[in-house]
Design an enzyme around this catalytic site. Structure first.
Site, PDB file in Angstrom:
ATOM      1  N   ASP A 152       0.837  -1.253  -0.062  1.00 49.73           N
ATOM      2  CA  ASP A 152       0.084   0.048   0.040  1.00 49.73           C
ATOM      3  C   ASP A 152       0.821   1.236  -0.193  1.00 49.73           C
ATOM      4  OD1 ASP A 152       0.652   0.870   2.600  1.00 49.73           O
ATOM      5  OD2 ASP A 152      -1.110  -0.067   3.380  1.00 49.73           O
ATOM      6  N   LYS A 153       0.278   2.351   0.095  1.00 54.14           N
ATOM      7  CA  LYS A 153       0.835   3.567  -0.160  1.00 54.14           C
ATOM      8  C   LYS A 153       1.907   3.952   0.787  1.00 54.14           C
ATOM      9  CE  LYS A 153      -0.432   8.460  -0.072  1.00 54.14           C
ATOM     10  NZ  LYS A 153      -1.410   9.498   0.335  1.00 54.14           N
TER      11      LYS A 153
END
Length: 347
Positions: A152-153
């Protein structure tokens, strides 16, 4: 071609793709059969998988694939990508390539970079950068060029990207067969009791907060997930651990660690951005706020990635150092432990 993509700690939001109101004359019918007749190119297996993931709703409530629709039901199909996300704009963005050959490349992703378009991020992603730097990358089953797995980010660390169809298929099979090696470093709240252990539990979307994943005892809900952990260093109120993935589900490490009472440090989605352990001293609160400033994201780094090379058959293993923000936070905790007696603080 069905190149499966692993769901590794991805920031996912659900987007509406289809909405149907069941007509008054409709006989009772399983929802998977009902949707097959309405959605072009939809297979029953794909619909059933969507239901298992909690992405099919009737009257705003998630249902299983054996639910029988009835007249006036409102059926909604929600997926983790917006309908228009596959329109990828090539962008000249920097990416940290640590290894590359004719079949694949290894990227050390910086924290803050989204892997692919979605969740309000339609530009500035790793996929946008890949589209600029490389021509004709193979598409995975989600029509995302080159991606074999994803993080994820706000998770930093290693990602492998396939440059050919053969490499995509070969690597995807390794991830699916659980033969790849994946180690993450995590800083978690609390003093983890055991030196090492295994967390097992099916993961599916949280029934109340659809942006979270949760552990379910019912084997019919979600997908099996297994995380092995080992303590690396203890700081009293937080613990540095290594996590090795046997499976790769969405938010697996984050959800599993919260399930055993040790959320990731500064993981806002799973409650780790609150002061969960420690004292009520004002100075301690200020110390934690300084730690959050030093590491303004969840404390998770994809440190090690190993797999068999799809062309040479050689076992390859890549390792990365912790990013500077992570190191700075750990150093603050080490210094705190040298100057504070945590047992006395708690008494």
């Amino acid at each position: 071609m069905n190149n499966n993509i692993e769901n590794l700690d991805l920031e996912d939001e659900l987007y509406e793709h289809f909405r149907f109101e069941v007509p008054k004359g409709q006989a009772f019918l399983r929802i998977d059969k009902y949707l097959m007749n309405l959605i072009q190119n939809a297979t029953r297996n794909k619909i059933q998988n969507a239901a298992t993931e909690g992405n099919i709703f009737v009257n705003d409530i998630p249902v299983k694939s054996n639910y029988k629709v009835k007249p006036l039901d409102v059926v909604t199909v929600m997926l983790t990508h917006p309908p228009f996300e596959n329109h990828i704009l090539p962008e000249d963005l920097p990416i940290n390539i640590v290894y590359e050959d004719d079949a694949l490349l290894l990227i050390n992703k910086e924290p803050g970079m989204v892997v692919h378009p979605g969740h309000g991020n339609y530009t500035g992603t790793l996929v946008n950068a890949l589209a600029h730097h490389f021509d004709n990358l193979p598409m995975n089953s989600s029509e995302r060029p080159g991606l074999v797995h994803r993080i994820d980010k706000d998770t930093s660390g290693l990602l492998v990207v396939a440059k050919t169809e053969a490499a995509m298929t070969h690597l995807a099979k390794q991830f699916e067969a659980k033969t790849s090696e994946r180690e993450y470093i995590a800083l978690v709240w609390g003093n983890v009791a055991d030196e090492e252990g295994t967390i097992e539990g099916n993961l599916a979307r949280h029934l109340k907060d659809r942006m979270q994943m949760a552990v379910f005892a019912d084997p019919e809900i979600g997908k099996p997930a297994i995380t092995h952990y080992k303590v690396l260093e203890r700081f009293g109120y937080v613990t540095l651990i290594s996590c090795r993935l046997e499976t790769g589900r969405t938010h697996q490490i984050r959800a599993h660690l919260k399930h055993i009472g040790h959320p990731l440090f500064n993981d806002e989605r799973y409650g780790g951005h609150l002061i969960l352990k420690g004292t009520t001293f004002t100075k301690y609160k200020q110390f934690i706020e300084n730690c959050f400033k030093a590491l303004p994201r969840q404390a998770l780094h994809a440190k090690t990635l190993g797999f068999v090379h799809p062309t040479t058959g050689e076992m390859m293993r890549f390792d990365t150092e912790l990013p500077q923000d992570f190191q700075n936070c750990i150093e603050k905790w080490r210094n705190y432990g040298k100057t504070h007696n945590m047992e006395e603080e708690e008494n």
